[in-house]
Design a protein around this motif. Sequence first.
Motif, PDB file in Angstrom:
ATOM      1  N   ILE A 222     -33.442  47.735  11.423  1.00  0.00           N
ATOM      2  CA  ILE A 222     -32.263  46.893  11.173  1.00  0.00           C
ATOM      3  C   ILE A 222     -32.691  45.439  10.995  1.00  0.00           C
ATOM      4  CG2 ILE A 222     -30.080  46.085  12.137  1.00  0.00           C
ATOM      5  CD1 ILE A 222     -29.821  48.738  13.563  1.00  0.00           C
ATOM      6  N   ILE A 223     -33.634  44.996  11.808  1.00  0.00           N
ATOM      7  CA  ILE A 223     -34.115  43.613  11.689  1.00  0.00           C
ATOM      8  C   ILE A 223     -34.792  43.404  10.337  1.00  0.00           C
ATOM      9  CG2 ILE A 223     -35.749  41.952  12.645  1.00  0.00           C
ATOM     10  CD1 ILE A 223     -35.187  43.084  15.390  1.00  0.00           C
ATOM     11  N   ASP A 224     -35.550  44.413   9.880  1.00  0.00           N
ATOM     12  CA  ASP A 224     -36.194  44.291   8.570  1.00  0.00           C
ATOM     13  C   ASP A 224     -35.168  44.152   7.453  1.00  0.00           C
ATOM     14  OD1 ASP A 224     -38.605  44.529   9.856  1.00  0.00           O
ATOM     15  OD2 ASP A 224     -38.805  46.683   9.453  1.00  0.00           O
ATOM     16  N   GLN A 225     -34.000  44.762   7.627  1.00  0.00           N
ATOM     17  CA  GLN A 225     -32.962  44.671   6.606  1.00  0.00           C
ATOM     18  C   GLN A 225     -32.253  43.313   6.613  1.00  0.00           C
ATOM     19  OE1 GLN A 225     -32.336  46.870   4.261  1.00  0.00           O
ATOM     20  NE2 GLN A 225     -33.900  48.270   5.031  1.00  0.00           N
ATOM     21  N   LEU A 226     -32.552  42.482   7.585  1.00  0.00           N
ATOM     22  CA  LEU A 226     -31.945  41.146   7.609  1.00  0.00           C
ATOM     23  C   LEU A 226     -32.505  40.259   6.496  1.00  0.00           C
ATOM     24  CD1 LEU A 226     -31.839  40.445  11.467  1.00  0.00           C
ATOM     25  CD2 LEU A 226     -29.961  41.144   9.976  1.00  0.00           C
ATOM     26  N   VAL A 227     -33.623  40.650   5.924  1.00  0.00           N
ATOM     27  CA  VAL A 227     -34.201  39.934   4.784  1.00  0.00           C
ATOM     28  C   VAL A 227     -34.082  40.838   3.561  1.00  0.00           C
ATOM     29  CG1 VAL A 227     -36.226  38.788   3.845  1.00  0.00           C
ATOM     30  CG2 VAL A 227     -35.785  38.712   6.302  1.00  0.00           C
ATOM     31  N   VAL A 228     -33.398  40.355   2.520  1.00  0.00           N
ATOM     32  CA  VAL A 228     -33.157  41.136   1.309  1.00  0.00           C
ATOM     33  C   VAL A 228     -34.151  40.692   0.235  1.00  0.00           C
ATOM     34  CG1 VAL A 228     -31.462  41.790  -0.435  1.00  0.00           C
ATOM     35  CG2 VAL A 228     -30.725  41.313   1.912  1.00  0.00           C
ATOM     36  N   TYR A 229     -34.851  41.665  -0.367  1.00  0.00           N
ATOM     37  CA  TYR A 229     -35.886  41.386  -1.357  1.00  0.00           C
ATOM     38  C   TYR A 229     -35.458  41.876  -2.740  1.00  0.00           C
ATOM     39  CZ  TYR A 229     -38.755  40.887   2.861  1.00  0.00           C
ATOM     40  OH  TYR A 229     -39.245  40.506   4.084  1.00  0.00           O
ATOM     41  N   ALA A 230     -36.068  41.295  -3.774  1.00  0.00           N
ATOM     42  CA  ALA A 230     -35.829  41.726  -5.156  1.00  0.00           C
ATOM     43  C   ALA A 230     -36.623  43.002  -5.416  1.00  0.00           C
ATOM     44  CB  ALA A 230     -36.234  40.635  -6.136  1.00  0.00           C
ATOM     45  N   PRO A 231     -35.979  44.075  -5.883  1.00  0.00           N
ATOM     46  CA  PRO A 231     -36.716  45.324  -6.111  1.00  0.00           C
ATOM     47  C   PRO A 231     -37.632  45.272  -7.328  1.00  0.00           C
ATOM     48  CG  PRO A 231     -34.428  45.558  -6.777  1.00  0.00           C
ATOM     49  CD  PRO A 231     -34.535  44.210  -6.140  1.00  0.00           C
ATOM     50  N   VAL A 232     -37.262  44.502  -8.352  1.00  0.00           N
ATOM     51  CA  VAL A 232     -38.072  44.402  -9.578  1.00  0.00           C
ATOM     52  C   VAL A 232     -38.052  42.953 -10.052  1.00  0.00           C
ATOM     53  CG1 VAL A 232     -37.646  46.776 -10.309  1.00  0.00           C
ATOM     54  CG2 VAL A 232     -36.083  44.963 -11.028  1.00  0.00           C
ATOM     55  N   ALA A 233     -38.972  42.622 -10.929  1.00  0.00           N
ATOM     56  CA  ALA A 233     -38.968  41.302 -11.548  1.00  0.00           C
ATOM     57  C   ALA A 233     -37.716  41.180 -12.422  1.00  0.00           C
ATOM     58  CB  ALA A 233     -40.227  41.097 -12.374  1.00  0.00           C
ATOM     59  N   SER A 234     -36.931  40.150 -12.207  1.00  0.00           N
ATOM     60  CA  SER A 234     -35.636  40.027 -12.884  1.00  0.00           C
ATOM     61  C   SER A 234     -35.182  38.577 -12.847  1.00  0.00           C
ATOM     62  CB  SER A 234     -34.603  40.943 -12.223  1.00  0.00           C
ATOM     63  OG  SER A 234     -34.555  40.704 -10.827  1.00  0.00           O
ATOM     64  N   GLN A 235     -33.960  38.377 -13.327  1.00  0.00           N
ATOM     65  CA  GLN A 235     -33.358  37.048 -13.354  1.00  0.00           C
ATOM     66  C   GLN A 235     -32.077  37.055 -12.531  1.00  0.00           C
ATOM     67  OE1 GLN A 235     -31.235  34.756 -16.852  1.00  0.00           O
ATOM     68  NE2 GLN A 235     -33.463  34.479 -17.081  1.00  0.00           N
ATOM     69  N   ILE A 236     -31.853  35.976 -11.773  1.00  0.00           N
ATOM     70  CA  ILE A 236     -30.655  35.871 -10.950  1.00  0.00           C
ATOM     71  C   ILE A 236     -29.456  35.631 -11.869  1.00  0.00           C
ATOM     72  CG2 ILE A 236     -29.544  34.689  -9.029  1.00  0.00           C
ATOM     73  CD1 ILE A 236     -32.088  36.148  -8.270  1.00  0.00           C
ATOM     74  N   TYR A 237     -28.508  36.571 -11.850  1.00  0.00           N
ATOM     75  CA  TYR A 237     -27.317  36.450 -12.686  1.00  0.00           C
ATOM     76  C   TYR A 237     -26.152  35.816 -11.911  1.00  0.00           C
ATOM     77  CZ  TYR A 237     -23.280  37.889 -15.458  1.00  0.00           C
ATOM     78  OH  TYR A 237     -22.109  37.898 -16.173  1.00  0.00           O
ATOM     79  N   GLN A 238     -25.938  36.278 -10.682  1.00  0.00           N
ATOM     80  CA  GLN A 238     -24.845  35.745  -9.868  1.00  0.00           C
ATOM     81  C   GLN A 238     -25.277  35.678  -8.416  1.00  0.00           C
ATOM     82  OE1 GLN A 238     -21.438  38.261 -10.468  1.00  0.00           O
ATOM     83  NE2 GLN A 238     -20.700  37.114 -12.237  1.00  0.00           N
TER      84      GLN A 238
END
Length: 351
Positions: A222-238
């Motif tokens: 659960i603590i590890d899920q407190l940090v959200v990572y990008a699954p793939v190289a992408s661009q921030i849309y919103q």
Amino acid sequence: MPISDKEIQSTSDAPRDDGQKNTRTATRAPSIIVGIVAAAVVALSVFYLLRPEPLLVQGEVDATRLDIAARVDGRVKEIPVERGQNVPAGAVLVRIDNPETLAKHEQMKAAKTVAEAQLANVLVGTRVETIAARKAAMERAQAAQVLAQKTFDRTYTLTQQGNAPQARLDQVTDTLHESERAVDQAKSSYDQAVNGYTKEERAISRANVEKANADIQSVQSIIDQLVVYAPVASQIYQRNIEPGEYVSPGVPLVTLIDLGDVWIHFDLREDLVKGLKVGDRFDVRIPALDDRRVTVEVKLIATKGEYASWRATRASGDFDLRTFSIRAYPVQPVPELRPGMSAYLDWRSRQ
């Protein structure tokens, strides 16, 4: 030399004939031009009337969209990315704060320490001092039993001789039985101290340690899920949240666009899909890129029509046609393509 009348007449008629020829030529030229223009108009009219009417099909550029959500609840602590930013795979998108989960993790670690201490105590066995105390207690019980046995023997003899009452014999008999039970109990305690804990008790202690480890891993996940990572190289849309907001599991936090997976989406009527197959290639025009022609390849044709895109305009003899979704990918990468751009092609002359 004198000139005759015929020569004078022939000389005067020559300029007159030349003038008549020039007049006829000047009069004939506009007629020829008008004829040529008329023939061109007729030819163009026939060409435009006989050629097939172009069927323009409009598509739209699309790309893989990822709505990133958290699996835990908490308050947003930090958002280290901005809209339009290109992020690599594994980049931190959102950090969430949840003090209750952190406190529970510390509690589980303390419970594991207790379980490990209990297991160590079981594996070590009974202390030497405890064994000595149990042995002394057993020897005291045995001495008391010897004394009770001697008292019983004397009292029994006296009772047989009539010098002691029967009640006295009953009393010492009961005392003897109590001493025997005390010896049995003391000996059992001594054997238990010598033998230590049973294998079942050791198994229980080990299971308690494993359970504590599992509890810690559960809270750590659960603590590890407190940090959200990008699954793939992408661009921030919103960015759907801001620091300080409370979020719940499953609520999208950040929306990503994978510009490495771009395609052109067409919704084609069913009468246009016939003859089209996966692998077909054709050129489309992108108005946003100065009408650049991009060669695309069909990689997906919807198995089922979704809805009717063309409604009948007559009461009879016509019917609605379903629409099939087509997905065509650029044969060569086009970095300038962006989701939402329009794409056009003449469907009848796509070959």
